[in-house]
Design an enzyme around this catalytic site. Sequence first.
Site, PDB file in Angstrom:
ATOM      1  N   ASP A  36     -54.559 -52.950  21.577  1.00 22.75           N
ATOM      2  CA  ASP A  36     -53.402 -53.853  21.510  1.00 22.75           C
ATOM      3  C   ASP A  36     -52.329 -53.432  22.489  1.00 22.75           C
ATOM      4  OD1 ASP A  36     -54.406 -55.373  19.466  1.00 22.75           O
ATOM      5  OD2 ASP A  36     -53.533 -54.118  17.901  1.00 22.75           O
ATOM      6  N   LYS A  58     -51.070 -58.176  22.040  1.00 24.17           N
ATOM      7  CA  LYS A  58     -50.257 -59.255  21.496  1.00 24.17           C
ATOM      8  C   LYS A  58     -48.829 -59.023  21.909  1.00 24.17           C
ATOM      9  CE  LYS A  58     -53.064 -60.231  17.571  1.00 24.17           C
ATOM     10  NZ  LYS A  58     -53.263 -59.476  16.359  1.00 24.17           N
ATOM     11  N   MET A 173     -41.515 -55.548  11.510  1.00 22.59           N
ATOM     12  CA  MET A 173     -41.385 -56.833  12.208  1.00 22.59           C
ATOM     13  C   MET A 173     -40.133 -57.591  11.768  1.00 22.59           C
ATOM     14  SD  MET A 173     -45.379 -57.967  11.986  1.00 22.59           S
ATOM     15  CE  MET A 173     -45.724 -57.165  10.408  1.00 22.59           C
TER      16      MET A 173
HETATM   17  N1  SAH Z   1     -50.339 -51.452  11.755  1.00 21.89           N
HETATM   18  C1  SAH Z   1     -49.037 -51.090  12.236  1.00 21.89           C
HETATM   19  C2  SAH Z   1     -48.023 -52.185  12.074  1.00 21.89           C
HETATM   20  C3  SAH Z   1     -48.261 -53.373  12.930  1.00 21.89           C
HETATM   21  S1  SAH Z   1     -47.065 -54.605  12.744  1.00 21.89           S
HETATM   22  C4  SAH Z   1     -48.572 -49.831  11.532  1.00 21.89           C
HETATM   23  O1  SAH Z   1     -49.204 -49.365  10.603  1.00 21.89           O
HETATM   24  O2  SAH Z   1     -47.569 -49.258  11.953  1.00 21.89           O
HETATM   25  C5  SAH Z   1     -45.996 -54.309  14.106  1.00 21.89           C
HETATM   26  C6  SAH Z   1     -44.698 -53.741  13.646  1.00 21.89           C
HETATM   27  O3  SAH Z   1     -44.827 -52.363  13.408  1.00 21.89           O
HETATM   28  C7  SAH Z   1     -43.565 -53.859  14.628  1.00 21.89           C
HETATM   29  O4  SAH Z   1     -42.952 -55.119  14.582  1.00 21.89           O
HETATM   30  C8  SAH Z   1     -42.641 -52.776  14.136  1.00 21.89           C
HETATM   31  O5  SAH Z   1     -41.908 -53.194  13.007  1.00 21.89           O
HETATM   32  C9  SAH Z   1     -43.616 -51.730  13.696  1.00 21.89           C
HETATM   33  N2  SAH Z   1     -43.850 -50.723  14.725  1.00 21.89           N
HETATM   34  C10 SAH Z   1     -44.987 -50.437  15.374  1.00 21.89           C
HETATM   35  N3  SAH Z   1     -44.816 -49.405  16.226  1.00 21.89           N
HETATM   36  C11 SAH Z   1     -43.527 -49.030  16.094  1.00 21.89           C
HETATM   37  C12 SAH Z   1     -42.717 -48.015  16.673  1.00 21.89           C
HETATM   38  N4  SAH Z   1     -43.207 -47.145  17.566  1.00 21.89           N
HETATM   39  N5  SAH Z   1     -41.440 -47.926  16.295  1.00 21.89           N
HETATM   40  C13 SAH Z   1     -40.911 -48.751  15.386  1.00 21.89           C
HETATM   41  N6  SAH Z   1     -41.629 -49.731  14.814  1.00 21.89           N
HETATM   42  C14 SAH Z   1     -42.913 -49.862  15.150  1.00 21.89           C
END
Ligand code: SAH
Length: 512
Positions: A36, A58, A173
């Site tokens: 991704d 995405k 998100m």
């Molecule tokens: N599966 C992922 C989440 C995917 S949804 C997990 O377990 O973390 C995507 C969301 O994850 C983003 O909109 C944000 O809210 C969060 N996210 C992912 N990477 C991030 C990061 N490095 N810092 C802050 N938020 C993050």
Amino acid sequence: MKSGIVYLIGAGPGNPDLLTVRARQLIESAEVLVYDYLVHPAFTYLLRPDCERICVGKRAGFHSKSQAEIQEILLAKAGEGKRVARLKGGDPFLFGRGGEEAAALAAAGIAFEVVPGITAAMGAAAYSGTPLTARNTNATLIFVTGHEDPEKPDTTVDWESLPKRNATLCIYMGVGNLDRIATRLLDGGFDKDTAVSCVEWATMGHQRVCRGKLGTISKEARAFGLKAPAIIIVGETAAMGENLSWFEKKPLQGRRFVVTRSQGQASELSSKLEKLGAEVIGLPLISISRNIDPQTMKDVFAEIASYDWLVFSSPNGVRYFFEAFFETFEDIRSLGFLRIAAVGKSTAREIRKFYVTTDLIPDEANADSLADALIKTDSMDSAKILVVAGNLGRDTLIDRLEEARAIVDRFEVYKTEATDLSEHPASKMFREQGADGILFTSSSGVRSFVDQAKFLQLEKDALRPKTLSIGKITSAAMKELGLPVDLQAKEASLDSLVEGVVNRFGKVSSEL
Ligand code: SAH
């Protein structure tokens, strides 16, 4: 025909060091990598050179694959009998549609395994100093999405009825809807003084944290310029970050640097910068591979014991030389009594890995200083010298030693070629995000950067990095090719360059 398998792998919150051991093993052995947008380019350095990479990234406004297309790719590649690593940000079973991908694989009868990852909320909590639970105040932990399927007329999250006391909310998100979410939480009876921490790009060198109170957070976040990806932590423990933050205190935290590197090789400079909290983009401008003419190798090794000096001008030369050496000989003593010179400390360290000490290292790491130092030993006249080199090495060293009446053989052991950067995730990241500085450590690095400039056009001019140099030879190459020299290290060494970077870009910190 061997049967394929898909590994649904959590890549963690972004910082490459937070990958699990299992994830690392599977990435290293994958035949196909499906990843991704949020996945860090550093993971691609772990891949086998022949691994097929498919970005299904995405990101709003960019070409990306639909969920159905992603699932089709997984089925098709596993159907061909491949080992597929499906790398997803954070944890695959948390807001990542990993469940849907697993279901599609199960339905098609394709083998799969799931590797958990550190989810963004846990990364954000740890790296912002925000415990998620606390014995007397936070007993419930809720992971909630702030952005549901926009097609749905109404969201299914019942914000008003979430627990209002003794709980921590981790909102994924949620940046785009922060205003509405805060209002709904307040309407539901949340105290307007509840602490909130918004952690942007958690765990990464450019992490930023916006701390505030629920009643005013949407205004504060706007003023802060909060952007996705971010985790919003709501709850009493969010106030603890003020005292417990540690990552933000690192001197280069919040800064992003580019280092040029070669494909598939670890970068000492990157890890030095990362230790100080910086975000590093390693641009694999060149790839280096073994390139030894078999006849030359036979000739050189037949005479190896007759040389007086063995001279290494790069760590790569050391690596490929000894690899070839031990294919021919079983014992290090076959080297004979020759003396060994290295252009600099990194090269000497590489030699040390073969339990061999270096007799001579010049004060400055460049070909001229190496020639000076060798000539100063007063042992050049009629000496037989073997210079181990790549295809690009400058001939200054050899010319000068020959002038001093040495008999010099050049042994080419590797070649350097340009990498295709057009679609590489590291160059994409650079084009989109720019950097504070780009560090050049060799004139060949400068040259390959300029050669590949068309793949490194920044999306906005404001993102342009300062250009930094390790020493005068690199600086000369920069000037010759039209790059400004914004900083030159005091001494030509990585440590001195890093020190210069900290002085120029670092936070004032008592820890240094
Ligand atoms: N599966 C992922 C989440 C995917 S949804 C997990 O377990 O973390 C995507 C969301 O994850 C983003 O909109 C944000 O809210 C969060 N996210 C992912 N990477 C991030 C990061 N490095 N810092 C802050 N938020 C993050």
